[in-house]
Scaffold this motif. Structure first.
Motif, PDB file in Angstrom:
ATOM      1  N   MET A  16      16.734  -6.973 -22.980  1.00 29.92           N
ATOM      2  CA  MET A  16      16.571  -8.377 -23.340  1.00 29.92           C
ATOM      3  C   MET A  16      17.204  -8.689 -24.684  1.00 29.92           C
ATOM      4  SD  MET A  16      15.365 -10.072 -20.906  1.00 29.92           S
ATOM      5  CE  MET A  16      15.338 -11.532 -21.951  1.00 29.92           C
ATOM      6  N   GLN A  17      17.129  -7.755 -25.626  1.00 29.22           N
ATOM      7  CA  GLN A  17      17.767  -8.003 -26.921  1.00 29.22           C
ATOM      8  C   GLN A  17      19.274  -8.115 -26.765  1.00 29.22           C
ATOM      9  OE1 GLN A  17      15.820  -8.413 -29.917  1.00 29.22           O
ATOM     10  NE2 GLN A  17      17.769  -9.455 -30.291  1.00 29.22           N
ATOM     11  N   GLY A  18      19.847  -7.295 -25.865  1.00 28.21           N
ATOM     12  CA  GLY A  18      21.277  -7.397 -25.602  1.00 28.21           C
ATOM     13  C   GLY A  18      21.654  -8.741 -25.010  1.00 28.21           C
ATOM     14  N   LEU A  19      20.849  -9.235 -24.068  1.00 28.63           N
ATOM     15  CA  LEU A  19      21.101 -10.552 -23.479  1.00 28.63           C
ATOM     16  C   LEU A  19      20.948 -11.659 -24.513  1.00 28.63           C
ATOM     17  CD1 LEU A  19      19.262 -10.111 -20.068  1.00 28.63           C
ATOM     18  CD2 LEU A  19      21.681 -10.692 -20.335  1.00 28.63           C
ATOM     19  N   VAL A  20      19.916 -11.565 -25.320  1.00 30.06           N
ATOM     20  CA  VAL A  20      19.673 -12.589 -26.337  1.00 30.06           C
ATOM     21  C   VAL A  20      20.802 -12.619 -27.352  1.00 30.06           C
ATOM     22  CG1 VAL A  20      18.180 -13.169 -28.301  1.00 30.06           C
ATOM     23  CG2 VAL A  20      17.178 -12.653 -26.073  1.00 30.06           C
ATOM     24  N   ASP A  21      21.216 -11.455 -27.828  1.00 29.85           N
ATOM     25  CA  ASP A  21      22.288 -11.395 -28.829  1.00 29.85           C
ATOM     26  C   ASP A  21      23.587 -11.984 -28.282  1.00 29.85           C
ATOM     27  OD1 ASP A  21      20.533 -10.211 -30.578  1.00 29.85           O
ATOM     28  OD2 ASP A  21      21.303  -8.176 -30.300  1.00 29.85           O
ATOM     29  N   ALA A  22      23.920 -11.633 -27.039  1.00 32.11           N
ATOM     30  CA  ALA A  22      25.164 -12.134 -26.447  1.00 32.11           C
ATOM     31  C   ALA A  22      25.094 -13.643 -26.236  1.00 32.11           C
ATOM     32  CB  ALA A  22      25.432 -11.423 -25.121  1.00 32.11           C
ATOM     33  N   TYR A  23      23.940 -14.128 -25.791  1.00 30.17           N
ATOM     34  CA  TYR A  23      23.819 -15.562 -25.507  1.00 30.17           C
ATOM     35  C   TYR A  23      23.819 -16.390 -26.786  1.00 30.17           C
ATOM     36  CZ  TYR A  23      22.066 -19.929 -23.540  1.00 30.17           C
ATOM     37  OH  TYR A  23      21.927 -21.244 -23.161  1.00 30.17           O
ATOM     38  N   THR A  24      23.067 -15.975 -27.781  1.00 31.27           N
ATOM     39  CA  THR A  24      22.986 -16.757 -29.011  1.00 31.27           C
ATOM     40  C   THR A  24      24.290 -16.694 -29.806  1.00 31.27           C
ATOM     41  OG1 THR A  24      21.914 -14.872 -30.121  1.00 31.27           O
ATOM     42  CG2 THR A  24      20.482 -16.584 -29.209  1.00 31.27           C
ATOM     43  N   ALA A  25      25.079 -15.622 -29.610  1.00 31.08           N
ATOM     44  CA  ALA A  25      26.392 -15.571 -30.264  1.00 31.08           C
ATOM     45  C   ALA A  25      27.293 -16.691 -29.747  1.00 31.08           C
ATOM     46  CB  ALA A  25      27.038 -14.211 -30.035  1.00 31.08           C
ATOM     47  N   GLU A  26      27.163 -17.024 -28.449  1.00 32.23           N
ATOM     48  CA  GLU A  26      27.962 -18.094 -27.860  1.00 32.23           C
ATOM     49  C   GLU A  26      27.276 -19.453 -27.977  1.00 32.23           C
ATOM     50  OE1 GLU A  26      29.051 -17.204 -23.863  1.00 32.23           O
ATOM     51  OE2 GLU A  26      29.987 -15.282 -24.365  1.00 32.23           O
ATOM     52  N   ASN A  27      25.972 -19.445 -28.273  1.00 30.01           N
ATOM     53  CA  ASN A  27      25.186 -20.688 -28.368  1.00 30.01           C
ATOM     54  C   ASN A  27      24.371 -20.654 -29.662  1.00 30.01           C
ATOM     55  OD1 ASN A  27      25.460 -21.932 -25.398  1.00 30.01           O
ATOM     56  ND2 ASN A  27      25.182 -19.721 -25.204  1.00 30.01           N
ATOM     57  N   PRO A  28      25.028 -20.843 -30.803  1.00 32.85           N
ATOM     58  CA  PRO A  28      24.341 -20.683 -32.090  1.00 32.85           C
ATOM     59  C   PRO A  28      23.238 -21.705 -32.352  1.00 32.85           C
ATOM     60  CG  PRO A  28      26.560 -21.581 -32.379  1.00 32.85           C
ATOM     61  CD  PRO A  28      26.453 -21.149 -30.948  1.00 32.85           C
ATOM     62  N   ASP A  29      23.171 -22.762 -31.543  1.00 33.51           N
ATOM     63  CA  ASP A  29      22.097 -23.748 -31.716  1.00 33.51           C
ATOM     64  C   ASP A  29      20.808 -23.319 -31.025  1.00 33.51           C
ATOM     65  OD1 ASP A  29      23.321 -23.988 -29.242  1.00 33.51           O
ATOM     66  OD2 ASP A  29      22.826 -26.118 -29.038  1.00 33.51           O
ATOM     67  N   VAL A  30      20.843 -22.164 -30.368  1.00 36.11           N
ATOM     68  CA  VAL A  30      19.662 -21.663 -29.666  1.00 36.11           C
ATOM     69  C   VAL A  30      19.114 -20.436 -30.396  1.00 36.11           C
ATOM     70  CG1 VAL A  30      18.739 -20.766 -27.506  1.00 36.11           C
ATOM     71  CG2 VAL A  30      20.561 -22.487 -27.458  1.00 36.11           C
ATOM     72  N   THR A  31      17.831 -20.452 -30.671  1.00 36.74           N
ATOM     73  CA  THR A  31      17.127 -19.312 -31.251  1.00 36.74           C
ATOM     74  C   THR A  31      16.154 -18.783 -30.203  1.00 36.74           C
ATOM     75  OG1 THR A  31      17.248 -20.269 -33.465  1.00 36.74           O
ATOM     76  CG2 THR A  31      15.636 -18.519 -33.122  1.00 36.74           C
ATOM     77  N   GLU A  43      26.290  -3.180 -21.878  1.00 41.90           N
ATOM     78  CA  GLU A  43      26.578  -2.832 -23.272  1.00 41.90           C
ATOM     79  C   GLU A  43      25.315  -2.369 -23.987  1.00 41.90           C
ATOM     80  OE1 GLU A  43      28.573  -2.448 -26.992  1.00 41.90           O
ATOM     81  OE2 GLU A  43      29.297  -2.547 -24.929  1.00 41.90           O
ATOM     82  N   ALA A  44      24.194  -2.993 -23.676  1.00 41.89           N
ATOM     83  CA  ALA A  44      22.950  -2.710 -24.392  1.00 41.89           C
ATOM     84  C   ALA A  44      22.306  -1.400 -23.964  1.00 41.89           C
ATOM     85  CB  ALA A  44      21.970  -3.864 -24.197  1.00 41.89           C
ATOM     86  N   VAL A  45      22.251  -1.130 -22.654  1.00 38.68           N
ATOM     87  CA  VAL A  45      21.469   0.012 -22.172  1.00 38.68           C
ATOM     88  C   VAL A  45      22.184   0.890 -21.159  1.00 38.68           C
ATOM     89  CG1 VAL A  45      19.270  -1.151 -22.580  1.00 38.68           C
ATOM     90  CG2 VAL A  45      20.371  -1.398 -20.363  1.00 38.68           C
ATOM     91  N   GLY A  46      23.444   0.584 -20.837  1.00 43.11           N
ATOM     92  CA  GLY A  46      24.122   1.348 -19.797  1.00 43.11           C
ATOM     93  C   GLY A  46      23.728   0.849 -18.419  1.00 43.11           C
ATOM     94  N   VAL A  47      23.996   1.652 -17.409  1.00 38.42           N
ATOM     95  CA  VAL A  47      23.781   1.249 -16.020  1.00 38.42           C
ATOM     96  C   VAL A  47      22.930   2.287 -15.310  1.00 38.42           C
ATOM     97  CG1 VAL A  47      24.912   0.838 -13.809  1.00 38.42           C
ATOM     98  CG2 VAL A  47      25.931  -0.044 -15.886  1.00 38.42           C
ATOM     99  N   THR A  48      21.933   1.827 -14.559  1.00 32.74           N
ATOM    100  CA  THR A  48      21.080   2.746 -13.803  1.00 32.74           C
ATOM    101  C   THR A  48      21.120   2.457 -12.317  1.00 32.74           C
ATOM    102  OG1 THR A  48      19.140   1.322 -14.177  1.00 32.74           O
ATOM    103  CG2 THR A  48      19.538   3.085 -15.767  1.00 32.74           C
ATOM    104  N   GLY A  49      22.061   1.635 -11.855  1.00 31.79           N
ATOM    105  CA  GLY A  49      22.186   1.300 -10.447  1.00 31.79           C
ATOM    106  C   GLY A  49      22.976   0.021 -10.277  1.00 31.79           C
ATOM    107  N   PRO A  50      23.151  -0.457  -9.046  1.00 33.47           N
ATOM    108  CA  PRO A  50      23.883  -1.697  -8.799  1.00 33.47           C
ATOM    109  C   PRO A  50      23.154  -2.911  -9.370  1.00 33.47           C
ATOM    110  CG  PRO A  50      23.565  -0.431  -6.766  1.00 33.47           C
ATOM    111  CD  PRO A  50      22.678   0.169  -7.794  1.00 33.47           C
ATOM    112  N   TYR A  51      23.926  -3.914  -9.749  1.00 32.29           N
ATOM    113  CA  TYR A  51      23.346  -5.202 -10.137  1.00 32.29           C
ATOM    114  C   TYR A  51      23.097  -6.061  -8.897  1.00 32.29           C
ATOM    115  CZ  TYR A  51      24.344  -4.485 -15.129  1.00 32.29           C
ATOM    116  OH  TYR A  51      24.353  -4.003 -16.425  1.00 32.29           O
TER     117      TYR A  51
END
Length: 443
Positions: free
Chosen positions: A59-74, A356-364
């Motif tokens: 979740m931290q990886g998703l949050v970091d990536a999203y807020t980098a593209e959407n700086p108005d969102v915390t 990027e955050a945690v690697g892959v443990t199976g199909p998405y």
């Protein structure tokens, strides 16, 4: 370890997961505006998640990536316990209207217990849901609504094992339960903990794998058992193949095959034992590979995976799990902004952020999500079951019935307090209460 914006190669055919195929091909992606009015101006979102390191890091990886593209969102992440204690937190906060903007929770039967039609926002009309595979949608559907966006990968339930220990002792991956016990006894003779169990604080949920991960073998012995179970026509205590998971827990305890400190060992302790080789085998879901990669990267290549073996060496297959999902509670003030975040999660960019955050443990479960070529050995082992078509969904994705006290029951059996037969009967009683609460016919 993994490069950004990975587009190496697909994981390949993922086999049949009985509900539907895992479609990984073709998708336009990207998190943009949803079908509702877009959020505008600074927005603060809070997401309730469980406390496992894999969940937090994902979740931290998703949050970091999203807020980098959407700086108005915390976005703030709020932690809750795991297991049945965490289930109660989610139910209570939904019932009291105290749930934040989004929350992370299971798909399948545990979701059904939340009464999603009364408590969650229906996402079926959102265009970003087109990218979510039908396999996953089946696990987050109630009535006419679809309620969750997948986070993480398809998982297998089985045994993570230390390959170095197996090689040192000349052991082969077992194809029957008798082989598994024989391997475990050889490991014990070598002075290594054969089967790791972790019933310590906040880790009792891990005790369920011998039961839940055995469903491929139940279905092989009794085809269509889930339907009979849902209709109250078959039960764990009167179906030998279904009771076997409880009997296996009893056998491991009686033969002294568990680590002596199983009562205090936590999930994190268990992964350390496995990765470093002080313990050889750990019944677990494959999502644990990401935590091994994060905490014991030098040992990642030493960990493999095999499905819980049954009685028939000619039919060895794996029980599969859908990933968890993100949900929006009804009545939230930031619904439009929450949906925009979900649109990002349900895109190839969202998958890349997780990889990027945690690697892959199976199909998405998101169309168009590609995976790296350098998959860990345990994930390669997992993929082999998908490629061969030797998979079947866990019971909780075939039936809405799952008793809330299973982890306490399996801890009691695994600790020698109850026999396997007693555990199966106790779970049938537990299931009865849940089925009646759901208002199912025949109960």
């Amino acid at each position: 370890m993994l490069s950004r914006k990975i587009r190496a190669r697909r994981l390949g055919a993922v086999g049949t997961v009985a509900i539907a195929g895992l479609a990984l091909a073709g998708c336009s992606g990207g998190g943009g505006a949803t079908d509702d009015e877009s959020a505008s101006g600074p927005v603060e979102l809070t997401i309730l998640i469980d406390s496992t390191e894999a969940t937090v890091s994902t979740m931290q990886g998703l949050v970091d990536a999203y807020t980098a593209e959407n700086p108005d969102v915390t976005i703030e992440l709020e932690n809750r316990p795991q297991g049945s204690e965490g289930d109660n937190v989610v139910k209570t906060r939904l019932q009291t209207g105290d749930m934040p903007d989004l929350f992370w929770y299971n798909s399948g039967s545990l979701l059904q217990a939340l009464a999603p039609e009364q408590t969650l926002v229906d996402l079926s009309g959102e265009s970003f849901m087109d990218a979510v595979t039908d396999t996953f949608k089946a696990g987050v559907t109630a009535g006419e609504g679809v309620y969750g966006v997948p986070v993480g990968n398809a998982m297998g339930g089985g045994v993570l094992y230390n390959k170095k220990v197996y090689e040192q002792l000349g052991l082969e991956v077992p194809t029957t339960w008798a082989d598994f016990i024989s391997n475990s006894e050889a490991i014990k003779a070598a002075g290594i903990d054969p089967i790791i169990q972790s019933y310590g604080a906040d880790s009792t949920w891990t005790s369920q794998l011998f039961v839940l991960g055995d469903y491929y073998n139940v279905e092989a012995a009794d085809p269509g058992w889930a339907e009979k179970f849902t209709a109250n026509e078959a039960h764990f205590a009167d179906t030998p193949s279904a009771q076997l998971g409880f009997d296996h827990l009893q056998e491991g305890f009686e033969k002294g095959l568990y680590n002596a400190d199983f009562g205090t060992t936590t999930y994190a302790d268990a992964l350390e034992k496995l990765a470093t080789g002080t313990g050889a085998q750990y019944p677990m879901l494959t999502f644990a590979v990401s935590e091994i990669q994060a905490n014991f990267p030098d040992n990642l290549q030493d960990v493999g995976f095999f499905a819980i073996p049954g009685e028939d060496a000619s039919d060895v297959g794996m029980t599969t799990w859908l990933s968890a999902a993100l949900y929006i509670p009804q009545g939230g003030e930031n619904e439009a902004a929450a949906k925009e975040f979900l649109a990002f999660v349900a895109s190839p960019e969202g998958c890349d952020a997780q990889t990027e955050a945690v690697g892959v443990t199976g199909p998405y479960f998101i169309d168009g999500c590609d995976l790296p070529a350098d998959l860990p050995p345990a994930v390669q082992d997992l993929q082999a079951y998908f490629d061969s078509g030797k998979t079947f969904p866990a019971l909780e994705f075939l039936s809405p019935v799952k008793g809330p006290s299973l982890e306490q029951i399996t801890v009691a059996v695994g600790s020698g307090i109850n026999t396997g037969a007693e555990g199966a009967a106790l779970y049938d009683d537990d299931v009865l209460k849940q089925a009646q609460q759901l208002g199912l016919e025949g109960w």
